[in-house]
Write a protein that holds these residues in place. Structure first.
Motif, PDB file in Angstrom:
ATOM      1  N   ALA A  36       0.808  -1.220   0.000  1.00 52.92           N
ATOM      2  CA  ALA A  36       0.000   0.000   0.000  1.00 52.92           C
ATOM      3  C   ALA A  36       0.846   1.278   0.000  1.00 52.92           C
ATOM      4  O   ALA A  36       0.303   2.373  -0.147  1.00 52.92           O
ATOM      5  N   GLY A  37       2.150   1.131   0.190  1.00 52.33           N
ATOM      6  CA  GLY A  37       3.014   2.305   0.249  1.00 52.33           C
ATOM      7  C   GLY A  37       2.857   3.078   1.546  1.00 52.33           C
ATOM      8  O   GLY A  37       2.979   4.298   1.580  1.00 52.33           O
ATOM      9  N   LEU A  38       2.571   2.336   2.625  1.00 49.41           N
ATOM     10  CA  LEU A  38       2.355   2.936   3.938  1.00 49.41           C
ATOM     11  C   LEU A  38       3.313   2.312   4.947  1.00 49.41           C
ATOM     12  O   LEU A  38       3.947   1.294   4.673  1.00 49.41           O
ATOM     13  N   ASP A  39       3.410   2.889   6.117  1.00 52.61           N
ATOM     14  CA  ASP A  39       4.255   2.362   7.176  1.00 52.61           C
ATOM     15  C   ASP A  39       3.517   1.251   7.930  1.00 52.61           C
ATOM     16  O   ASP A  39       2.309   1.329   8.124  1.00 52.61           O
ATOM     17  N   ARG A  40       4.257   0.252   8.387  1.00 51.72           N
ATOM     18  CA  ARG A  40       3.651  -0.857   9.113  1.00 51.72           C
ATOM     19  C   ARG A  40       2.946  -0.387  10.380  1.00 51.72           C
ATOM     20  O   ARG A  40       1.876  -0.894  10.733  1.00 51.72           O
ATOM     21  N   THR A  41       3.511   0.587  11.063  1.00 59.43           N
ATOM     22  CA  THR A  41       2.872   1.071  12.288  1.00 59.43           C
ATOM     23  C   THR A  41       1.551   1.768  11.982  1.00 59.43           C
ATOM     24  O   THR A  41       0.637   1.746  12.802  1.00 59.43           O
ATOM     25  N   TYR A  42       1.445   2.359  10.797  1.00 63.44           N
ATOM     26  CA  TYR A  42       0.187   2.988  10.382  1.00 63.44           C
ATOM     27  C   TYR A  42      -0.877   1.910  10.175  1.00 63.44           C
ATOM     28  O   TYR A  42      -2.011   2.043  10.633  1.00 63.44           O
ATOM     29  N   VAL A  43      -0.512   0.839   9.488  1.00 66.05           N
ATOM     30  CA  VAL A  43      -1.453  -0.266   9.267  1.00 66.05           C
ATOM     31  C   VAL A  43      -1.889  -0.852  10.605  1.00 66.05           C
ATOM     32  O   VAL A  43      -3.077  -1.101  10.822  1.00 66.05           O
ATOM     33  N   LEU A  55      -9.137   9.442   2.676  1.00 68.33           N
ATOM     34  CA  LEU A  55      -9.643   8.730   1.504  1.00 68.33           C
ATOM     35  C   LEU A  55      -8.497   8.151   0.684  1.00 68.33           C
ATOM     36  O   LEU A  55      -8.612   7.058   0.126  1.00 68.33           O
ATOM     37  N   THR A  56      -7.388   8.863   0.635  1.00 70.63           N
ATOM     38  CA  THR A  56      -6.218   8.379  -0.102  1.00 70.63           C
ATOM     39  C   THR A  56      -5.706   7.080   0.507  1.00 70.63           C
ATOM     40  O   THR A  56      -5.460   6.101  -0.208  1.00 70.63           O
ATOM     41  N   SER A  57      -5.561   7.047   1.834  1.00 76.17           N
ATOM     42  CA  SER A  57      -5.097   5.834   2.504  1.00 76.17           C
ATOM     43  C   SER A  57      -6.096   4.697   2.352  1.00 76.17           C
ATOM     44  O   SER A  57      -5.710   3.539   2.166  1.00 76.17           O
ATOM     45  N   LEU A  58      -7.368   5.019   2.415  1.00 80.20           N
ATOM     46  CA  LEU A  58      -8.422   4.013   2.223  1.00 80.20           C
ATOM     47  C   LEU A  58      -8.288   3.374   0.843  1.00 80.20           C
ATOM     48  O   LEU A  58      -8.339   2.149   0.704  1.00 80.20           O
ATOM     49  N   ALA A  59      -8.079   4.196  -0.175  1.00 80.06           N
ATOM     50  CA  ALA A  59      -7.920   3.686  -1.543  1.00 80.06           C
ATOM     51  C   ALA A  59      -6.645   2.857  -1.672  1.00 80.06           C
ATOM     52  O   ALA A  59      -6.647   1.802  -2.329  1.00 80.06           O
ATOM     53  N   GLY A  63      -6.741  -1.089  -2.602  1.00 81.73           N
ATOM     54  CA  GLY A  63      -5.995  -1.578  -3.765  1.00 81.73           C
ATOM     55  C   GLY A  63      -5.004  -2.660  -3.397  1.00 81.73           C
ATOM     56  O   GLY A  63      -4.873  -3.668  -4.098  1.00 81.73           O
ATOM     57  N   ALA A  64      -4.309  -2.474  -2.287  1.00 79.89           N
ATOM     58  CA  ALA A  64      -3.321  -3.458  -1.837  1.00 79.89           C
ATOM     59  C   ALA A  64      -3.977  -4.776  -1.436  1.00 79.89           C
ATOM     60  O   ALA A  64      -3.358  -5.834  -1.511  1.00 79.89           O
ATOM     61  N   LEU A  65      -5.246  -4.704  -1.016  1.00 80.20           N
ATOM     62  CA  LEU A  65      -5.979  -5.905  -0.604  1.00 80.20           C
ATOM     63  C   LEU A  65      -6.833  -6.489  -1.724  1.00 80.20           C
ATOM     64  O   LEU A  65      -7.498  -7.504  -1.533  1.00 80.20           O
TER      65      LEU A  65
END
Length: 79
Positions: A36-43, A55-59, A63-65
């Motif tokens: 997803a291009g995010l940090d593991r701690t964020y997930v 909304l950007t993170s949600l998308a 997409g990653a899932l």
């Protein structure tokens, strides 16, 4: 339902759906974050219901899932 109560509910629905889909795919939080291009701690904080995601993170997470972002917001109709 008040705005605050509804916000808490949708965050918890999202958190549960995010974790369930990740586990369904056999992904670690780290692998999902990378996709997803995010940090593991964020997930991790999203899955614990500590984040009110953009909304950007949600998308990105959808997409990653391999699901539509809206699917991560759907409450289980059996509850």
């Amino acid at each position: 339902m008040s705005g605050r109560a509804a916000e808490g509910t949708i965050v918890q629905v999202f958190a549960a759906n995010l974790r369930a889909r990740r586990l369904e795919l056999g992904l670690s939080q780290e692998a999902l974050a990378e996709r997803a291009g995010l940090d593991r701690t964020y997930v991790s904080s999203c899955e614990r219901g500590l984040r009110n995601v953009t909304l950007t993170s949600l998308a990105q997470l959808g997409g990653a899932l391999g699901v539509e972002a809206r699917d991560l917001l759907k409450a289980d109709e059996n509850e």
